[in-house]
Design an enzyme around this catalytic site. Sequence first.
Site, mmCIF file in Angstrom:
data_model
loop_
_atom_site.group_PDB
_atom_site.id
_atom_site.type_symbol
_atom_site.label_atom_id
_atom_site.label_comp_id
_atom_site.label_asym_id
_atom_site.label_seq_id
_atom_site.Cartn_x
_atom_site.Cartn_y
_atom_site.Cartn_z
ATOM 1 N N GLN A 54 59.760 -33.283 -73.045
ATOM 2 C CA GLN A 54 58.949 -33.665 -71.880
ATOM 3 C C GLN A 54 59.721 -34.548 -70.897
ATOM 4 O OE1 GLN A 54 55.232 -33.127 -70.832
ATOM 5 N NE2 GLN A 54 56.677 -33.528 -69.185
ATOM 6 N N HIS A 101 49.257 -28.158 -74.784
ATOM 7 C CA HIS A 101 49.951 -29.329 -75.341
ATOM 8 C C HIS A 101 49.025 -29.978 -76.357
ATOM 9 C CE1 HIS A 101 53.302 -29.459 -72.338
ATOM 10 N NE2 HIS A 101 52.411 -28.783 -71.623
ATOM 11 N N GLU A 126 57.863 -26.468 -61.974
ATOM 12 C CA GLU A 126 56.462 -26.896 -61.818
ATOM 13 C C GLU A 126 56.406 -27.932 -60.700
ATOM 14 O OE1 GLU A 126 54.528 -28.725 -65.202
ATOM 15 O OE2 GLU A 126 52.531 -28.356 -64.375
ATOM 16 N N HIS A 161 59.153 -25.070 -69.262
ATOM 17 C CA HIS A 161 58.414 -25.535 -68.096
ATOM 18 C C HIS A 161 59.413 -25.376 -66.949
ATOM 19 C CE1 HIS A 161 55.620 -27.232 -70.930
ATOM 20 N NE2 HIS A 161 54.866 -27.725 -69.966
ATOM 21 N N HIS A 181 49.879 -21.396 -73.727
ATOM 22 C CA HIS A 181 50.528 -22.635 -73.260
ATOM 23 C C HIS A 181 49.529 -23.782 -73.339
ATOM 24 C CE1 HIS A 181 53.588 -24.625 -70.401
ATOM 25 N NE2 HIS A 181 52.675 -25.559 -70.693
ATOM 26 N N ASP A 191 46.784 -25.087 -70.925
ATOM 27 C CA ASP A 191 47.749 -26.172 -70.670
ATOM 28 C C ASP A 191 47.270 -27.531 -71.190
ATOM 29 O OD1 ASP A 191 50.132 -27.308 -69.846
ATOM 30 O OD2 ASP A 191 49.700 -27.232 -67.702
HETATM 31 N N1 17E Z 1 53.686 -31.652 -69.102
HETATM 32 C C1 17E Z 1 54.213 -31.046 -68.005
HETATM 33 O O1 17E Z 1 55.426 -31.193 -67.744
HETATM 34 N N2 17E Z 1 53.427 -30.301 -67.212
HETATM 35 C C2 17E Z 1 52.131 -30.129 -67.498
HETATM 36 N N3 17E Z 1 51.369 -29.372 -66.688
HETATM 37 C C3 17E Z 1 51.562 -30.768 -68.625
HETATM 38 C C4 17E Z 1 52.375 -31.511 -69.409
HETATM 39 C C5 17E Z 1 50.116 -30.612 -68.936
HETATM 40 FE FE FE2 Z 2 52.642 -27.536 -69.854
#
Ligand code: 17E
Ligand code: FE2
Length: 417
Positions: A152, A58, A213, A210, A56, A309
Amino acid sequence: MKKLYRNATLIDAKAPQDLLVEEGKFTAIAPHIEADAAETIDLGGRLVVPPYVDPHLHLDYVYTARGEGATNGTGTLFEGIQRWSETKAGASSEEIKRRARQAVREEVRAGVQYIRTHADVTDPSLTALKALLELREELKDIVTIQIVSFPQEGMYAYPHGAELVEEGLRLGADCVGGIPHYELAREFGEKSVHKAVELAVKYDKLIDLHCDETDDDQSRFVELLTALAYMEGIGERTTASHTCSLGSVNNAYAFRMMANFRRAGLNFISCPTENIYLEGRQDSYPKRRGLTRVKELLAAGVNVCFAQDSIEDPWYPLGNGNMMNILDHGIHICQMMSFAEIDHALDLITTNGARTLHIEDTYGLAPGKDASFLVLDAPSPFEAIRQRAGVLRSVRRGEELFTRVPAQTRSKYDLLA
Ligand code: 17E
Ligand code: FE2
């Protein structure tokens, strides 16, 4: 061309092993192999492990943290998304590839040979996705890259987000992405999970969302993802990344869910350095750690792996692709330091990641598999973890990607030399 690597320590093997490599594959692994006309390399009893997997990352975001307007003052996930949204426009394909190449260089030099990267597709031109598709091909001899078509800014919170995800899959992305906890209402989050599963089935792709989070214990999209993946019979092809909220939910719910994850065969990715940094920001004290329940998931028989990440992006200012650093943080934060856990900790950045990426047909130290492996500067798994051992040699399909001479210390004191 035959090559014989002698005298390797393997995790769980009682005696040192020899590894015979022919045509890029392992053809034998045994305590003592006699092979004619083979180039022979003595590994001196050092630990040999399969290559590191960073499941994982980006790659389109790397080294953007210092850009004008990109600095994340609160250190929260949601400000990270806002900063990225405000500053992402206009990067050229060449610039994205140049930054991503540099990050791949850091990762591969630290022992990574497999990367799953997200590519932000909430951009009508899909510049980042196309750039990373080109890079996947350009760099395939040194690293295997999987690409997630990742919205995103949301499938529904962003105009035509779901269509852009689908276009990313048509262009050649390997996995469907999503971000249900960022959609504007729970119902839209659920709709995005349904959509992700529908697209995975339609295009025969893997899933990596994702998912949850956040410290919000009401963010429970992993429940729906698990149920849908199970009903479609694609649980083992499905991954929930982050799932931070599982660290905040009540135990009755968590244990019921963990049984379901196990039943579905779902994979989990935890990003220890990012999530210890991003989560818990609205807590005073006691302050939550923000990670998913890695230790308990593993105990429940669920596959979990660790990932980097971010490398210098609006979410996280550091990061260098060194999976040993990630692992060290992860086992501390998740309190996984019994001697048995330490001895098998490397699984979290090797085989468990390979299972998540669905590459187990070619990955691993066994005859018939690709001859891809690392030689660590340590005589055992325990010492590798305790010393955060570096990588002395990275071999990929029988070819040396690099070798490295360990640093030497000089001193007039015998004890220090
Ligand atoms: N985008 C996201 O939604 N969450 C993250 N931890 C990163 C990017 C790095
Ligand atoms: Fe991520």
